[in-house]
Enzyme design. Sequence first.
Site, PDB file in Angstrom:
ATOM      1  N   ARG A  38      28.044 -17.095 -20.251  1.00 27.40           N
ATOM      2  CA  ARG A  38      27.989 -15.973 -21.204  1.00 27.40           C
ATOM      3  C   ARG A  38      29.154 -16.082 -22.174  1.00 27.40           C
ATOM      4  NH1 ARG A  38      30.118 -11.566 -19.437  1.00 27.40           N
ATOM      5  NH2 ARG A  38      29.067 -11.631 -17.423  1.00 27.40           N
TER       6      ARG A  38
ATOM      7  N   TYR B  60      16.258  -5.465 -44.745  1.00 25.84           N
ATOM      8  CA  TYR B  60      15.285  -5.596 -43.656  1.00 25.84           C
ATOM      9  C   TYR B  60      15.228  -4.273 -42.890  1.00 25.84           C
ATOM     10  CZ  TYR B  60      13.489  -6.678 -39.063  1.00 25.84           C
ATOM     11  OH  TYR B  60      12.790  -6.626 -37.887  1.00 25.84           O
TER      12      TYR B  60
ATOM     13  N   ASP C 232      24.192 -10.386 -45.617  1.00 28.13           N
ATOM     14  CA  ASP C 232      23.097 -10.998 -44.862  1.00 28.13           C
ATOM     15  C   ASP C 232      22.491 -12.057 -45.781  1.00 28.13           C
ATOM     16  OD1 ASP C 232      20.617 -11.688 -43.799  1.00 28.13           O
ATOM     17  OD2 ASP C 232      20.197  -9.667 -43.042  1.00 28.13           O
TER      18      ASP C 232
ATOM     19  N   LYS D  15      15.009 -17.551 -39.128  1.00 32.68           N
ATOM     20  CA  LYS D  15      14.335 -17.850 -40.398  1.00 32.68           C
ATOM     21  C   LYS D  15      14.632 -19.289 -40.857  1.00 32.68           C
ATOM     22  CE  LYS D  15      12.959 -13.536 -40.162  1.00 32.68           C
ATOM     23  NZ  LYS D  15      13.736 -12.893 -39.129  1.00 32.68           N
TER      24      LYS D  15
END
Length: 391
Positions: free
Chosen positions: A62, A115, A187, A212
């Site tokens: 992690r 978004y 972004d 993306k």
Amino acid sequence: MAKSKFAGGTKQGGSKIGFSTTAIHTGQEPDPSTGAVAVPIFATSTYVQEGLGKHKGYEYARVSNPTRTRLETNLAALECGTSAHVFASGMAAVTAVTQCFLKQGDHLICGHNVYGGVPRLFNQVLTNYGVEFSYVDTSDPDALKKAMRRNTRIVWVETPTNPLMVLTDIKEVARITHAGGAELVVDNTYMSPYFQQPLAFGADMVMHSTTKFLNGHSDGLGGVVVGTKPVHAEKLAFMQKASGAILSPFECWLVLRGVKTLAVRMEKHDENGREVADFLRKHPKLTQVLYPGFSDHPQHALAKRQMSGFGAMVTFETGSLRNAKKMLAKVRVCTLGESLGGVESLIEHPGRMTHASVAGTELEVPADLIRLSVGIETADDLIADLDRALS
Ligand SMILES: Cc1ncc(COP(=O)(O)O)c(C=O)c1O
């Protein structure tokens, strides 16, 4: 064909190396223990320790994983940042930024057209923790200046916006943000670092949904935050450990593989985007096509200054929800589905799909809009498909 003006962020022998060389080699060096040319997928949850506290820098997956380290090195270089931290999805990356840099009583200004999942997180989750949000058209610097408050800590921008294709002048907005003592996060999912590098214009952090263009093949979710200051690296690494929304080694590997072809894919996306946008604009059934590559797009000059290509994203108005539905039912080559940035053309209805969560709010998008992420198929086939769907 467009050529990236961005050189990539790594140096060899004192000179900057090109974008594609960085994408293919930085963090992607052969494995020193075996010579494997492709970065291995380190599928392990933990690491042997030779003695208490004696290890090779990896303790628990992690906290860190060698496949992840390679990807983070690569993405920091592509955005010319000083650090990168990857998360389980784009939204997990947005969440990490807010967890690291906002506390109760702080204020975040978000672009008015982003978004839909971003305002959903802000309005339906984070307001419960006493964080304040306001939404501003960041293409208007005066509106941003007016919206800045004493407790504003972050300005959050997408440019071009999703799906209205409105640009924000990153340099100008960074200036206003810094004058107000806040940090600018961009972004950059829509453009990828190949066509736009916000840090070069003064942004403090860049975020991507790696789902993306960076992955590029619609086969994995992911998110990244690229930073510019030691405090970004420290807090984001801590948040990977503390909240645990990290990207799996396999999905890191998919992105490492995807970025090797980012430059050639983006060039083809851009070439097809121009052809498809031109076709749509001439179509008598469409009322408007939103695409910054058109010389009469209100921010075409800014697009040319700030981006080195116009990318794959085209949004158009069909005149009514009925027309939009009719068209979407008829596409065959374009895939009706959420997401963008894959090699396949993806078409969707923002009002009912990606932006459904902002319906009925000030951020609602028009019902007749269709958003197209132009893929890298043969352009003639895409145009024939769209022509048939519009007939
Ligand atoms: C511009 C943009 N940012 C962030 C996200 C969220 O990313 P993810 O779906 O990987 O959580 C998306 C998703 O569509 C997006 O389009």
